[in-house]
Design a protein around this motif. Sequence first.
Motif, PDB file in Angstrom:
ATOM      1  N   LEU A 117       0.977  -1.280   0.277  1.00 53.84           N
ATOM      2  CA  LEU A 117      -0.185   0.166   0.380  1.00 53.84           C
ATOM      3  C   LEU A 117       0.676   0.884   0.187  1.00 53.84           C
ATOM      4  N   HIS A 118       1.513   1.393  -1.056  1.00 52.49           N
ATOM      5  CA  HIS A 118       2.514   2.829  -0.655  1.00 52.49           C
ATOM      6  C   HIS A 118       2.363   3.422  -1.534  1.00 52.49           C
ATOM      7  N   LYS A 119       0.939   3.512  -2.064  1.00 53.14           N
ATOM      8  CA  LYS A 119       0.057   4.508  -2.924  1.00 53.14           C
ATOM      9  C   LYS A 119      -1.132   3.919  -2.265  1.00 53.14           C
ATOM     10  N   VAL A 120      -1.983   5.182  -1.197  1.00 51.62           N
ATOM     11  CA  VAL A 120      -2.681   4.415  -0.314  1.00 51.62           C
ATOM     12  C   VAL A 120      -4.298   5.045  -0.803  1.00 51.62           C
ATOM     13  N   ILE A 121      -4.364   5.465  -2.879  1.00 50.87           N
ATOM     14  CA  ILE A 121      -5.384   5.642  -3.379  1.00 50.87           C
ATOM     15  C   ILE A 121      -4.494   4.712  -4.868  1.00 50.87           C
ATOM     16  N   PRO A 122      -4.465   3.633  -4.520  1.00 50.80           N
ATOM     17  CA  PRO A 122      -4.540   2.992  -6.176  1.00 50.80           C
ATOM     18  C   PRO A 122      -4.798   3.750  -7.479  1.00 50.80           C
ATOM     19  N   PRO A 123      -3.449   3.574  -8.467  1.00 51.87           N
ATOM     20  CA  PRO A 123      -4.393   4.681  -9.743  1.00 51.87           C
ATOM     21  C   PRO A 123      -5.430   3.433 -10.639  1.00 51.87           C
ATOM     22  N   ARG A 124      -6.639   4.351 -11.140  1.00 55.78           N
ATOM     23  CA  ARG A 124      -7.464   4.091 -11.003  1.00 55.78           C
ATOM     24  C   ARG A 124      -7.613   3.924 -13.026  1.00 55.78           C
ATOM     25  N   PRO A 125      -7.929   3.214 -13.392  1.00 56.48           N
ATOM     26  CA  PRO A 125      -7.440   2.200 -14.768  1.00 56.48           C
ATOM     27  C   PRO A 125      -8.104   3.113 -15.833  1.00 56.48           C
ATOM     28  N   LEU A 171     -16.995   6.687  -9.782  1.00 55.03           N
ATOM     29  CA  LEU A 171     -17.373   5.495  -9.405  1.00 55.03           C
ATOM     30  C   LEU A 171     -17.455   4.288  -8.726  1.00 55.03           C
ATOM     31  N   SER A 172     -16.796   3.732  -9.928  1.00 58.26           N
ATOM     32  CA  SER A 172     -16.940   2.114 -10.508  1.00 58.26           C
ATOM     33  C   SER A 172     -15.468   1.710  -9.720  1.00 58.26           C
ATOM     34  N   HIS A 173     -14.624   2.718  -9.809  1.00 58.73           N
ATOM     35  CA  HIS A 173     -13.035   2.378  -9.089  1.00 58.73           C
ATOM     36  C   HIS A 173     -13.413   2.788  -7.839  1.00 58.73           C
ATOM     37  N   VAL A 174     -14.001   3.558  -7.412  1.00 55.13           N
ATOM     38  CA  VAL A 174     -14.618   3.687  -5.692  1.00 55.13           C
ATOM     39  C   VAL A 174     -15.420   2.112  -5.376  1.00 55.13           C
ATOM     40  N   VAL A 175     -15.724   1.271  -5.627  1.00 58.16           N
ATOM     41  CA  VAL A 175     -16.673   0.564  -5.249  1.00 58.16           C
ATOM     42  C   VAL A 175     -15.894  -0.691  -5.068  1.00 58.16           C
ATOM     43  N   GLU A 176     -15.193  -1.012  -6.568  1.00 63.79           N
ATOM     44  CA  GLU A 176     -13.900  -1.598  -6.556  1.00 63.79           C
ATOM     45  C   GLU A 176     -12.994  -1.885  -5.279  1.00 63.79           C
ATOM     46  N   ILE A 177     -12.298  -0.698  -4.890  1.00 61.92           N
ATOM     47  CA  ILE A 177     -12.021  -0.219  -3.944  1.00 61.92           C
ATOM     48  C   ILE A 177     -12.313  -0.989  -2.517  1.00 61.92           C
ATOM     49  N   LEU A 178     -14.054  -0.704  -2.512  1.00 66.23           N
ATOM     50  CA  LEU A 178     -14.288  -1.104  -0.883  1.00 66.23           C
ATOM     51  C   LEU A 178     -14.750  -3.011  -1.724  1.00 66.23           C
ATOM     52  N   TYR A 179     -14.618  -3.159  -2.570  1.00 65.97           N
ATOM     53  CA  TYR A 179     -14.968  -4.603  -2.727  1.00 65.97           C
ATOM     54  C   TYR A 179     -13.689  -4.849  -2.107  1.00 65.97           C
TER      55      TYR A 179
END
Length: 526
Positions: A150-158, A164-172
């Motif tokens: 987790l050296h990047k707290v927020i992973p790069p978004r494809p 929104l889809s990216h945030v949902v995927e992170i939570l999942y």
Amino acid sequence: MESGRPPKSRVAVIGTGLAGLTTAHLLATDNKGRYEVTLFEQGNGLAFDSASVDIKNVKTGAVERLDLPMRALAGGYYANLLCMYEYLGIPIHPVRFLFVFAKSLMKAPARSGSGSRSRTGGDATVRPAPEAEGKVGSAPGTYFVHASNLHKVIPPRPAERGVLSHVVEILYLIVCQFWFTIACFLIRPGTAPGKSSRGGECETVSEYLERIWLPRRYVSHYLLPLMSNVSTCSHDELLRFPASDLVSYKKLSHGRQHYVVCGGAGVVQSRLSDCMNDIRLGARVLEVRPEANSQGVTVRWRLTKDGVMEDLEETFDRVVLAVSPDVTGRIFKPLVGTLGKIPTIQVESHVVEPLGAEGEIGNYSRAESHERPAPRCSGQNGCAGPAQAITFTTRFSEHGSRSEAVHTMPSGITVCTSPLQEPLNPKSTLHSAKFTRTLRTAESRAIVEKVLGESRRATEEIGGGGHQWVNGEDNVWLVGAWCWDGMVLLEGCVVSSLRVADDFGVEVPWRDCLVIASVLQTELLL
């Protein structure tokens, strides 16, 4: 020989991978000077670093050393190996990764009987492109990017995924990863459901993941692509591994840093072999034959020199086999039938040149041996440096999913392991190598335990009656990444070598470090 001192015991070590070199080093540096060690290697150079390659940037003249296969070490899991490196003064530095998960856009190969696929068609080149850190997630097919530790707290978004889809995927993934971690620490693998512990029928990865109710999508899209590339096998092959392999790896490496050796595997090979006086290259061992009444062990080998082959044999006091199980079963008669049940596969790895700014190639070439760079660290003052991208591209199929790994080096050169579709462009492929990978199953685990003398099960329970050969019998020992109860990785090479040292009464000079590491590992596994 000093007056009154017994003659040295002659030991042949067959195979010069990490297990063979570690064993030979420990015996050759015995503080009581009791062993005279001879190394046998069928290749023209020592095996541990044999597939590595030097790549030269034609324009700048810079030369980069690439290890094949990649030798990244997870702290915690590789405790014994790291203790040895520390004692030998082998420099390591931390490294950070961006794990890119992508779906293959290539057509799946045709099934048998439905026609053959084209090996030269345009679809063979449709794959996520190698990515630099600043462009990670931009390749078609990418569905997530994970930063190691987790050296990047927020992973790069494809690029293909909305916010929104990216945030949902992170939570999942947070929920799935949290549950998987808790399960590994609290729910121990056991025997296969509905089966007894007899016969070595331990719970498999597939059975364990189903028992802990881990979501199938998380397993198929994240866990299997990552771990199948750690083990260099297909998804189905990994699912047949003992569950204890996966759980132990997760528990011991959880939250730990990754490391690589400064200068690569060649540095390790050099440190371990410097003390060796008798190294026989080009010597392919054909047979290891114990003599009657414990009168030594005869090694018969074929020596190839200047294109001329000659069959030779010599008798040693003891022999250590540091080769894969299929080779061991082929040259050592007592294990022919037993080790034939342990599956092995051939794995390919390719060094590929990146396309230039205008799509051209030819900017890189194989370097000459005299151009080899001096060993150095890419990290500075313990810093991991820029993150390196490893793209796991998966071809999902109901007939068996597979993932390839494409490791993008800082220079842009890529190392592609287990490619999904071939041939790769021969004009841009700078180097290719094949190596044998030993697979794990419930059956093979029981066989290894029995051969190493670690199991009390009756011989009949793993097939067949009669006498079962045990490690050290006939003055023959086995070492290797597969000779322990764990994933077939470098840590197993060191653990099995330490077992031989103990059997030979050799003091391990880094034993104090090992004691501390063993205590920490035991606490984590419990």
